[in-house]
Scaffold this motif. Structure first.
Motif, PDB file in Angstrom:
ATOM      1  N   LYS A 169       0.798  -1.234   0.000  1.00 13.27           N
ATOM      2  CA  LYS A 169       0.000   0.000   0.000  1.00 13.27           C
ATOM      3  C   LYS A 169       0.825   1.275   0.000  1.00 13.27           C
ATOM      4  CE  LYS A 169      -0.756   0.304   5.030  1.00 13.27           C
ATOM      5  NZ  LYS A 169      -1.776   0.324   6.103  1.00 13.27           N
ATOM      6  N   PHE A 170       2.123   1.189   0.312  1.00 15.39           N
ATOM      7  CA  PHE A 170       2.957   2.390   0.350  1.00 15.39           C
ATOM      8  C   PHE A 170       3.689   2.652  -0.960  1.00 15.39           C
ATOM      9  CE2 PHE A 170       2.583   0.959   4.728  1.00 15.39           C
ATOM     10  CZ  PHE A 170       2.178   2.118   5.366  1.00 15.39           C
ATOM     11  N   LEU A 171       3.513   1.789  -1.963  1.00 10.37           N
ATOM     12  CA  LEU A 171       4.292   1.921  -3.185  1.00 10.37           C
ATOM     13  C   LEU A 171       4.015   3.218  -3.934  1.00 10.37           C
ATOM     14  CD1 LEU A 171       4.449  -1.701  -4.686  1.00 10.37           C
ATOM     15  CD2 LEU A 171       6.213  -0.417  -3.476  1.00 10.37           C
ATOM     16  N   ASP A 172       2.789   3.743  -3.804  1.00  7.03           N
ATOM     17  CA  ASP A 172       2.491   5.013  -4.475  1.00  7.03           C
ATOM     18  C   ASP A 172       3.372   6.144  -3.963  1.00  7.03           C
ATOM     19  OD1 ASP A 172       0.586   3.838  -6.029  1.00  7.03           O
ATOM     20  OD2 ASP A 172      -1.125   4.501  -4.832  1.00  7.03           O
ATOM     21  N   LYS A 173       3.744   6.082  -2.684  1.00  6.07           N
ATOM     22  CA  LYS A 173       4.628   7.091  -2.113  1.00  6.07           C
ATOM     23  C   LYS A 173       6.097   6.802  -2.416  1.00  6.07           C
ATOM     24  CE  LYS A 173       1.804   8.544   1.866  1.00  6.07           C
ATOM     25  NZ  LYS A 173       1.854  10.002   1.610  1.00  6.07           N
ATOM     26  N   ILE A 174       6.427   5.532  -2.581  1.00  5.90           N
ATOM     27  CA  ILE A 174       7.818   5.111  -2.769  1.00  5.90           C
ATOM     28  C   ILE A 174       8.280   5.327  -4.210  1.00  5.90           C
ATOM     29  CG2 ILE A 174       9.325   3.077  -2.801  1.00  5.90           C
ATOM     30  CD1 ILE A 174       7.566   2.044  -0.416  1.00  5.90           C
ATOM     31  N   LEU A 175       7.421   5.051  -5.163  1.00  7.45           N
ATOM     32  CA  LEU A 175       7.777   5.123  -6.575  1.00  7.45           C
ATOM     33  C   LEU A 175       7.433   6.474  -7.185  1.00  7.45           C
ATOM     34  CD1 LEU A 175       6.568   1.574  -7.640  1.00  7.45           C
ATOM     35  CD2 LEU A 175       8.916   2.315  -7.257  1.00  7.45           C
ATOM     36  N   PRO A 176       8.256   6.942  -8.130  1.00  5.09           N
ATOM     37  CA  PRO A 176       9.496   6.330  -8.604  1.00  5.09           C
ATOM     38  C   PRO A 176      10.625   6.491  -7.585  1.00  5.09           C
ATOM     39  CG  PRO A 176       9.210   8.454  -9.646  1.00  5.09           C
ATOM     40  CD  PRO A 176       7.952   8.193  -8.850  1.00  5.09           C
ATOM     41  N   LEU A 177      11.583   5.580  -7.600  1.00  7.41           N
ATOM     42  CA  LEU A 177      12.713   5.669  -6.683  1.00  7.41           C
ATOM     43  C   LEU A 177      13.591   6.859  -7.058  1.00  7.41           C
ATOM     44  CD1 LEU A 177      13.807   1.913  -6.551  1.00  7.41           C
ATOM     45  CD2 LEU A 177      12.509   3.160  -4.817  1.00  7.41           C
ATOM     46  N   PRO A 178      14.037   7.630  -6.081  1.00  2.80           N
ATOM     47  CA  PRO A 178      14.949   8.744  -6.383  1.00  2.80           C
ATOM     48  C   PRO A 178      16.294   8.230  -6.876  1.00  2.80           C
ATOM     49  CG  PRO A 178      14.758   8.447  -4.014  1.00  2.80           C
ATOM     50  CD  PRO A 178      13.763   7.517  -4.640  1.00  2.80           C
ATOM     51  N   THR A 179      16.918   8.968  -7.781  1.00  2.00           N
ATOM     52  CA  THR A 179      18.186   8.518  -8.363  1.00  2.00           C
ATOM     53  C   THR A 179      19.260   9.598  -8.329  1.00  2.00           C
ATOM     54  OG1 THR A 179      17.407   9.165 -10.570  1.00  2.00           O
ATOM     55  CG2 THR A 179      17.061   6.878  -9.915  1.00  2.00           C
ATOM     56  N   ASN A 180      18.996  10.722  -7.663  1.00  2.00           N
ATOM     57  CA  ASN A 180      19.985  11.809  -7.699  1.00  2.00           C
ATOM     58  C   ASN A 180      21.170  11.552  -6.777  1.00  2.00           C
ATOM     59  OD1 ASN A 180      17.811  12.450  -5.647  1.00  2.00           O
ATOM     60  ND2 ASN A 180      19.365  13.943  -5.043  1.00  2.00           N
ATOM     61  N   SER A 181      21.050  10.610  -5.828  1.00  2.00           N
ATOM     62  CA  SER A 181      22.150  10.337  -4.911  1.00  2.00           C
ATOM     63  C   SER A 181      22.405   8.835  -4.812  1.00  2.00           C
ATOM     64  CB  SER A 181      21.855  10.885  -3.510  1.00  2.00           C
ATOM     65  OG  SER A 181      22.839  10.455  -2.584  1.00  2.00           O
ATOM     66  N   LYS A 182      23.671   8.432  -4.974  1.00  2.00           N
ATOM     67  CA  LYS A 182      24.019   7.021  -4.842  1.00  2.00           C
ATOM     68  C   LYS A 182      23.956   6.563  -3.395  1.00  2.00           C
ATOM     69  CE  LYS A 182      29.025   7.903  -4.553  1.00  2.00           C
ATOM     70  NZ  LYS A 182      30.345   7.621  -5.176  1.00  2.00           N
ATOM     71  N   TYR A 183      23.772   7.504  -2.467  1.00  2.00           N
ATOM     72  CA  TYR A 183      23.711   7.153  -1.047  1.00  2.00           C
ATOM     73  C   TYR A 183      22.278   6.885  -0.580  1.00  2.00           C
ATOM     74  CZ  TYR A 183      28.427   9.020  -1.286  1.00  2.00           C
ATOM     75  OH  TYR A 183      29.733   9.251  -1.635  1.00  2.00           O
ATOM     76  N   VAL A 184      21.283   7.215  -1.402  1.00  2.00           N
ATOM     77  CA  VAL A 184      19.884   6.917  -1.068  1.00  2.00           C
ATOM     78  C   VAL A 184      19.399   5.891  -2.079  1.00  2.00           C
ATOM     79  CG1 VAL A 184      17.579   7.858  -0.652  1.00  2.00           C
ATOM     80  CG2 VAL A 184      19.594   9.273  -0.201  1.00  2.00           C
ATOM     81  N   ILE A 185      19.619   4.618  -1.756  1.00  2.00           N
ATOM     82  CA  ILE A 185      19.243   3.565  -2.683  1.00  2.00           C
ATOM     83  C   ILE A 185      17.871   3.005  -2.305  1.00  2.00           C
ATOM     84  CG2 ILE A 185      21.619   3.043  -3.322  1.00  2.00           C
ATOM     85  CD1 ILE A 185      21.562   0.672  -1.417  1.00  2.00           C
ATOM     86  N   HIS A 186      17.458   1.957  -3.000  1.00  2.00           N
ATOM     87  CA  HIS A 186      16.076   1.498  -2.929  1.00  2.00           C
ATOM     88  C   HIS A 186      15.628   1.131  -1.520  1.00  2.00           C
ATOM     89  CE1 HIS A 186      18.634  -2.003  -3.499  1.00  2.00           C
ATOM     90  NE2 HIS A 186      17.689  -2.778  -2.999  1.00  2.00           N
ATOM     91  N   ASP A 187      16.472   0.378  -0.779  1.00  2.00           N
ATOM     92  CA  ASP A 187      16.033  -0.060   0.549  1.00  2.00           C
ATOM     93  C   ASP A 187      16.008   1.102   1.546  1.00  2.00           C
ATOM     94  OD1 ASP A 187      18.799   0.134   0.564  1.00  2.00           O
ATOM     95  OD2 ASP A 187      19.154  -1.793   1.527  1.00  2.00           O
ATOM     96  N   TYR A 188      16.975   2.016   1.423  1.00  2.00           N
ATOM     97  CA  TYR A 188      16.995   3.213   2.263  1.00  2.00           C
ATOM     98  C   TYR A 188      15.700   3.999   2.082  1.00  2.00           C
ATOM     99  CZ  TYR A 188      19.203   7.455   4.337  1.00  2.00           C
ATOM    100  OH  TYR A 188      19.528   8.532   5.111  1.00  2.00           O
ATOM    101  N   TRP A 189      15.355   4.262   0.816  1.00  2.00           N
ATOM    102  CA  TRP A 189      14.187   5.081   0.514  1.00  2.00           C
ATOM    103  C   TRP A 189      12.896   4.383   0.932  1.00  2.00           C
ATOM    104  CZ3 TRP A 189      13.205   9.885  -0.070  1.00  2.00           C
ATOM    105  CH2 TRP A 189      12.030  10.319  -0.664  1.00  2.00           C
ATOM    106  N   LEU A 190      12.782   3.106   0.600  1.00  2.00           N
ATOM    107  CA  LEU A 190      11.583   2.354   0.968  1.00  2.00           C
ATOM    108  C   LEU A 190      11.395   2.349   2.482  1.00  2.00           C
ATOM    109  CD1 LEU A 190      10.534  -1.039  -0.529  1.00  2.00           C
ATOM    110  CD2 LEU A 190      10.515  -0.734   1.937  1.00  2.00           C
TER     111      LEU A 190
END
Length: 329
Positions: A169-190
């Motif tokens: 149910k949270f995917l609408d807030k999670i996607l699209p994944l941010p890509t401007n920083s290599k330090y904020v990857i998919h698991d961090y953001w999720l």
């Protein structure tokens, strides 16, 4: 408890350990799963291994035509989620049989939105190197202290993606994944998005053998420990935080209003620190609001490195000298 779980695996040149990992997922005590695999243009034998599993009704395999990179590959996988629950899986680990069962059990019994956990760090032959990844990386105290607060994922990542079970149910807030920083990857953001908007739980018992073999995308190495100059450590700290807070500023809707304000102040603070080489006497209130829930030692170390690098440099050289005497550098 028997709700279907989508297990998302991104693969790339993972032939050496892939079959063992897939089999460990298929051999779970919790069998109502759908393993969704996306291969990101592997050039080794990965695709041949995946073709062996294409007839398995529990597995769907996608073959990317152009290399996406692992963050975009996981974003593709997140867009394939159908079930109300999903998990991440790395291509080179080994899951203990109860991993999915224990994660679902905790999520449902405690009415959680996300469960993450500890890992057992092992070598390429699955021999234990460290029984607890959280203790090794000094995350365990923060997790216990900040679980289900806004600060759990805010300053740095406490969640390893392959341990996560989350609600769709949270995917609408999670996607699209941010890509401007290599330090904020998919698991961090999720983990950040769900921790700010839902209820999170932690499994202290490791149910994954987290394999370290020298080619890991994310592993146990602490980059800053290899530096021989304080300036390198400080520049890395600042670069990481600039990337983190730039991402936060660019995605304001994820955050409550008070954090939106702090995010902008924090970005300006770390931008300003780039111009300060020896001392900084500005923005200390911003630093305090960012680090006030950390341990005293962590607070002091970061304060001196960021705001008083002149003194931090002296302490750094003394520490390096002692480590050399002890044969640790």
């Amino acid at each position: 408890m028997n709700e279907k779980v989508d297990v998302l695996m991104a693969t790339y040149n993972g032939e050496k350990y892939l079959k063992e990992q897939i089999d460990s997922i298929l051999n779970q005590t919790y069998q109502n799963i759908h393993l969704i695999i996306s291969d990101d243009c592997s050039t080794d034998g990965t695709r041949n291994i995946l073709k062996e599993y294409e007839e398995n009704e529990k597995i769907t395999v996608f073959y990317q035509e152009n290399n996406q990179g692992y963050v975009k590959n996981f974003e593709f996988l997140l867009n394939q989620v159908i079930s109300e629950l999903y998990m991440f899986a790395d291509q080179d680990d080994f899951w203990l049989p109860e991993k999915i069962e224990k994660s679902v059990e905790k999520l449902q019994s405690e009415k959680l939105d996300l469960v993450f956990g500890d890992l057992e760090v092992v070598d390429e032959n699955l021999k234990t190197l460290y029984p607890s990844f959280s203790k090794l990386m000094l995350l365990d105290r923060k997790i216990k202290r900040e679980l289900n607060t806004d600060k759990l994922q805010y300053l740095y990542n406490c969640m390893t993606g392959c341990t996560i079970l989350s609600k769709k149910k949270f995917l609408d807030k999670i996607l699209p994944l941010p890509t401007n920083s290599k330090y904020v990857i998919h698991d961090y953001w999720l983990g950040l998005v769900v921790s700010l908007n839902g209820k999170v739980g932690y499994l202290e018992t490791p149910y994954i053998k987290y394999r370290q073999h020298g080619n890991n995308q994310v592993g146990t190495d602490k980059i800053s420990h290899k530096f021989k100059k304080l300036e390198q450590v400080r520049n890395l700290f600042i670069d990481v935080k600039l990337g983190v807070f730039e991402t936060y500023v660019q995605n304001p809707d994820v955050f409550p209003e008070y954090l939106q304000i702090l995010n902008k102040k924090a970005f300006d603070y770390f931008k300003m620190l780039q111009t300060k080489k020896h001392f900084n006497f500005k923005g200390w209130s911003v630093f305090y609001n960012l680090y006030k829930t950390e341990t005293l030692l962590y607070f002091v170390e970061n304060f001196v490195i960021l705001n008083m690098p002149f003194f931090a440099k002296i302490a750094f050289h003394i520490r390096l000298f002692i480590l050399k005497l002890l044969g640790k550098r």
